[in-house]
Design a protein around this motif. Structure first.
Motif, PDB file in Angstrom:
ATOM      1  N   MET A   1       5.896  -1.263  12.128  1.00  0.00           N
ATOM      2  CA  MET A   1       5.772  -0.255  10.602  1.00  0.00           C
ATOM      3  C   MET A   1       4.848   1.183  11.241  1.00  0.00           C
ATOM      4  O   MET A   1       3.858   0.574  11.786  1.00  0.00           O
ATOM      5  CB  MET A   1       5.192  -0.868   9.930  1.00  0.00           C
ATOM      6  N   THR A   2       5.407   2.092  10.437  1.00  0.00           N
ATOM      7  CA  THR A   2       4.268   3.242  10.455  1.00  0.00           C
ATOM      8  C   THR A   2       3.547   3.631   9.685  1.00  0.00           C
ATOM      9  O   THR A   2       3.224   3.123   9.003  1.00  0.00           O
ATOM     10  CB  THR A   2       5.811   4.590  10.582  1.00  0.00           C
ATOM     11  N   GLU A   3       2.408   4.018  10.024  1.00  0.00           N
ATOM     12  CA  GLU A   3       1.414   4.458   9.198  1.00  0.00           C
ATOM     13  C   GLU A   3       2.245   5.572   8.523  1.00  0.00           C
ATOM     14  O   GLU A   3       1.563   5.596   7.326  1.00  0.00           O
ATOM     15  CB  GLU A   3       0.679   5.522  10.266  1.00  0.00           C
ATOM     16  N   GLU A   4       2.729   6.745   8.831  1.00  0.00           N
ATOM     17  CA  GLU A   4       2.635   7.684   7.811  1.00  0.00           C
ATOM     18  C   GLU A   4       4.232   7.979   8.181  1.00  0.00           C
ATOM     19  O   GLU A   4       4.928   8.317   9.208  1.00  0.00           O
ATOM     20  CB  GLU A   4       1.572   9.026   8.300  1.00  0.00           C
ATOM     21  N   ASN A   5       5.238   8.258   6.681  1.00  0.00           N
ATOM     22  CA  ASN A   5       6.427   8.510   6.880  1.00  0.00           C
ATOM     23  C   ASN A   5       6.022   9.553   5.734  1.00  0.00           C
ATOM     24  O   ASN A   5       5.442   9.640   4.631  1.00  0.00           O
ATOM     25  CB  ASN A   5       8.015   7.319   6.005  1.00  0.00           C
TER      26      ASN A   5
ATOM     27  N   TRP B   1       6.278  -8.626   1.802  1.00  0.00           N
ATOM     28  CA  TRP B   1       4.866  -8.168   1.479  1.00  0.00           C
ATOM     29  C   TRP B   1       4.006  -7.738   2.201  1.00  0.00           C
ATOM     30  O   TRP B   1       3.216  -6.246   1.880  1.00  0.00           O
ATOM     31  CB  TRP B   1       3.782  -8.953   1.285  1.00  0.00           C
ATOM     32  N   SER B   2       4.168  -6.745   3.672  1.00  0.00           N
ATOM     33  CA  SER B   2       3.977  -6.286   4.637  1.00  0.00           C
ATOM     34  C   SER B   2       4.557  -4.300   4.635  1.00  0.00           C
ATOM     35  O   SER B   2       3.570  -3.763   4.421  1.00  0.00           O
ATOM     36  CB  SER B   2       4.239  -5.889   5.907  1.00  0.00           C
ATOM     37  N   ARG B   3       5.417  -4.562   3.780  1.00  0.00           N
ATOM     38  CA  ARG B   3       6.181  -3.947   3.609  1.00  0.00           C
ATOM     39  C   ARG B   3       5.104  -2.826   2.150  1.00  0.00           C
ATOM     40  O   ARG B   3       5.690  -1.415   1.434  1.00  0.00           O
ATOM     41  CB  ARG B   3       7.290  -3.697   2.840  1.00  0.00           C
ATOM     42  N   VAL B   4       5.217  -3.731   0.998  1.00  0.00           N
ATOM     43  CA  VAL B   4       4.472  -3.254  -0.309  1.00  0.00           C
ATOM     44  C   VAL B   4       2.897  -2.554   0.825  1.00  0.00           C
ATOM     45  O   VAL B   4       2.797  -2.128  -0.301  1.00  0.00           O
ATOM     46  CB  VAL B   4       3.931  -4.628  -0.859  1.00  0.00           C
ATOM     47  N   HIS B   5       2.336  -3.439   0.976  1.00  0.00           N
ATOM     48  CA  HIS B   5       1.376  -2.653   1.773  1.00  0.00           C
ATOM     49  C   HIS B   5       1.634  -1.001   2.720  1.00  0.00           C
ATOM     50  O   HIS B   5       0.127  -0.321   2.009  1.00  0.00           O
ATOM     51  CB  HIS B   5      -0.192  -3.933   2.306  1.00  0.00           C
ATOM     52  N   ASP B   6       2.380  -0.732   2.256  1.00  0.00           N
ATOM     53  CA  ASP B   6       2.380   0.444   3.424  1.00  0.00           C
ATOM     54  C   ASP B   6       3.393   1.539   2.419  1.00  0.00           C
ATOM     55  O   ASP B   6       3.817   2.273   2.324  1.00  0.00           O
ATOM     56  CB  ASP B   6       3.786   0.342   4.756  1.00  0.00           C
TER      57      ASP B   6
ATOM     58  N   ALA C   1      -0.836  -8.825   0.682  1.00  0.00           N
ATOM     59  CA  ALA C   1      -0.612  -8.352   1.126  1.00  0.00           C
ATOM     60  C   ALA C   1      -0.380  -7.364   2.438  1.00  0.00           C
ATOM     61  O   ALA C   1      -0.336  -6.806   3.175  1.00  0.00           O
ATOM     62  CB  ALA C   1       1.122  -6.996   0.328  1.00  0.00           C
ATOM     63  N   ALA C   2      -1.545  -7.157   2.354  1.00  0.00           N
ATOM     64  CA  ALA C   2      -2.605  -6.519   2.868  1.00  0.00           C
ATOM     65  C   ALA C   2      -2.770  -7.432   4.214  1.00  0.00           C
ATOM     66  O   ALA C   2      -2.857  -6.819   5.525  1.00  0.00           O
ATOM     67  CB  ALA C   2      -4.116  -6.106   3.115  1.00  0.00           C
ATOM     68  N   ALA C   3      -3.117  -8.674   4.404  1.00  0.00           N
ATOM     69  CA  ALA C   3      -3.341  -9.733   5.427  1.00  0.00           C
ATOM     70  C   ALA C   3      -1.597  -9.637   6.154  1.00  0.00           C
ATOM     71  O   ALA C   3      -1.903 -10.004   7.678  1.00  0.00           O
ATOM     72  CB  ALA C   3      -3.304 -11.179   4.674  1.00  0.00           C
ATOM     73  N   CYS C   4      -0.849  -9.524   5.615  1.00  0.00           N
ATOM     74  CA  CYS C   4       0.349  -9.365   5.921  1.00  0.00           C
ATOM     75  C   CYS C   4       0.333  -8.655   6.892  1.00  0.00           C
ATOM     76  O   CYS C   4       1.217  -8.181   8.028  1.00  0.00           O
ATOM     77  CB  CYS C   4       1.797  -9.764   5.077  1.00  0.00           C
ATOM     78  N   ALA C   5      -0.050  -7.430   6.337  1.00  0.00           N
ATOM     79  CA  ALA C   5       0.627  -6.268   7.477  1.00  0.00           C
ATOM     80  C   ALA C   5      -0.621  -6.741   8.728  1.00  0.00           C
ATOM     81  O   ALA C   5      -0.360  -5.489   9.835  1.00  0.00           O
ATOM     82  CB  ALA C   5       0.218  -4.899   6.484  1.00  0.00           C
ATOM     83  N   ALA C   6      -1.785  -6.199   8.254  1.00  0.00           N
ATOM     84  CA  ALA C   6      -2.551  -6.660   9.553  1.00  0.00           C
ATOM     85  C   ALA C   6      -2.044  -7.611  10.331  1.00  0.00           C
ATOM     86  O   ALA C   6      -2.390  -7.324  11.440  1.00  0.00           O
ATOM     87  CB  ALA C   6      -4.130  -7.016   8.861  1.00  0.00           C
ATOM     88  N   LEU C   7      -1.758  -8.266  10.482  1.00  0.00           N
ATOM     89  CA  LEU C   7      -1.193  -9.671  10.937  1.00  0.00           C
ATOM     90  C   LEU C   7       0.386  -8.996  11.765  1.00  0.00           C
ATOM     91  O   LEU C   7       0.212  -9.405  12.935  1.00  0.00           O
ATOM     92  CB  LEU C   7      -0.375 -10.990  10.607  1.00  0.00           C
ATOM     93  N   VAL C   8       1.051  -8.613  10.826  1.00  0.00           N
ATOM     94  CA  VAL C   8       2.235  -7.788  11.793  1.00  0.00           C
ATOM     95  C   VAL C   8       1.561  -7.061  12.764  1.00  0.00           C
ATOM     96  O   VAL C   8       2.135  -6.624  14.067  1.00  0.00           O
ATOM     97  CB  VAL C   8       2.872  -7.435  10.558  1.00  0.00           C
ATOM     98  N   ARG C   9       0.909  -5.872  12.559  1.00  0.00           N
ATOM     99  CA  ARG C   9       0.205  -4.841  13.221  1.00  0.00           C
ATOM    100  C   ARG C   9      -0.766  -5.722  14.836  1.00  0.00           C
ATOM    101  O   ARG C   9      -0.411  -5.066  15.827  1.00  0.00           O
ATOM    102  CB  ARG C   9      -0.738  -3.912  13.146  1.00  0.00           C
ATOM    103  N   GLY C  10      -1.023  -6.768  14.692  1.00  0.00           N
ATOM    104  CA  GLY C  10      -2.256  -7.320  15.514  1.00  0.00           C
ATOM    105  C   GLY C  10      -0.968  -8.245  16.487  1.00  0.00           C
ATOM    106  O   GLY C  10      -1.240  -8.137  17.153  1.00  0.00           O
TER     107      GLY C  10
END
Length: 224
Positions: A1-5, A107-112, A75-84
């Motif tokens: 996942m990218t931080e910004e697009n 759900w990671s995509r929702v956080h993004d 969703a935030a937990a999913c995204a953080a776990l993917v990043r970590g």
């Protein structure tokens, strides 16, 4: 996942650190519940443990749409776990046997999603499950579908259908039209005096009120 697009100058993905409760921790959006906001730091092992536990609990509890803020936290937990962990697969494995890779990805995509869209999810204007489908598209199409959801009271099924058609090659305009929705159509209520004067002036100048309003908004917000 990218931080910004970005599409032009419009950010179409998250710009703040993954796991940070920007929306959930904003009292103007969530009131007193802002104090309940949890941050998940993808660079901290203890925080990742909390994220893994949160994702596992979220996967078991998720059935349709529940509490919007709880779902944003999941969703935030999913995204953080993917990043970590570095991948959707590793994140799902760390969260436990009840968590699938597709669940973490969605759900990671929702956080993004960009902040304006997530803010409307927090307010309850967009259902989390609808946001999950909006997150499947890229660029400004995310905004176009999100605003159509708000302005035309689209159901989750409607959103899923539109996104599926876009995935198959249709434009957002075409996909919305198939649902009887005109992209850009917005119903507004003007103060009586403004409405009366607008109608008087456009009658004299033989202009369309929509063109006048669009030009005024473009000038105000520097939209080219």
């Amino acid at each position: 996942m990218t931080e910004e697009n970005t599409a032009g100058d419009i950010p179409t993905e998250r710009q703040t650190p993954v796991g940070e409760p920007v929306i959930r921790g904003d009292p103007s959006l969530t009131g007193e519940r802002a104090r309940e906001a949890v941050q998940f730091d993808p660079d901290d092992e203890k925080s990742l443990d909390r994220a893994a536990h949160a994702v596992a609990r979220f996967a078991v509890q998720t059935a349709g749409d529940g509490d919007n803020l709880v779902m944003l936290r999941g969703a935030a937990a999913c995204a953080a776990l993917v990043r970590g962990e570095g991948s959707y697969t590793a994140a799902a494995e760390r969260a436990g046997p009840d968590v699938s890779v597709s669940f973490v990805r969605k759900w990671s995509r929702v956080h993004d999603l960009p902040r304006p869209v997530r803010a409307h999810v927090a307010r309850g204007d967009i259902a989390p499950s609808a946001a999950k489908h909006i997150a499947r598209v890229a660029g400004t199409d995310r905004f176009r579908i999100a605003w159509a959801v708000i302005d035309h009271e689209m159901t989750v099924r409607d959103v899923r259908t539109v996104v599926s058609e876009v995935d198959s090659g249709a434009s957002v305009e075409e996909a919305l039209a198939n649902q009887g929705i005109t992209l850009g159509e917005l119903s507004v209520e003007l103060p009586e005096e403004v409405y009366t004067e607008l109608r008087r002036r456009v009658a004299l100048s033989e202009e369309d009120p929509a063109d006048v309003i669009a030009a005024s908004l473009a000038d105000r917000y520097s939209i080219e």
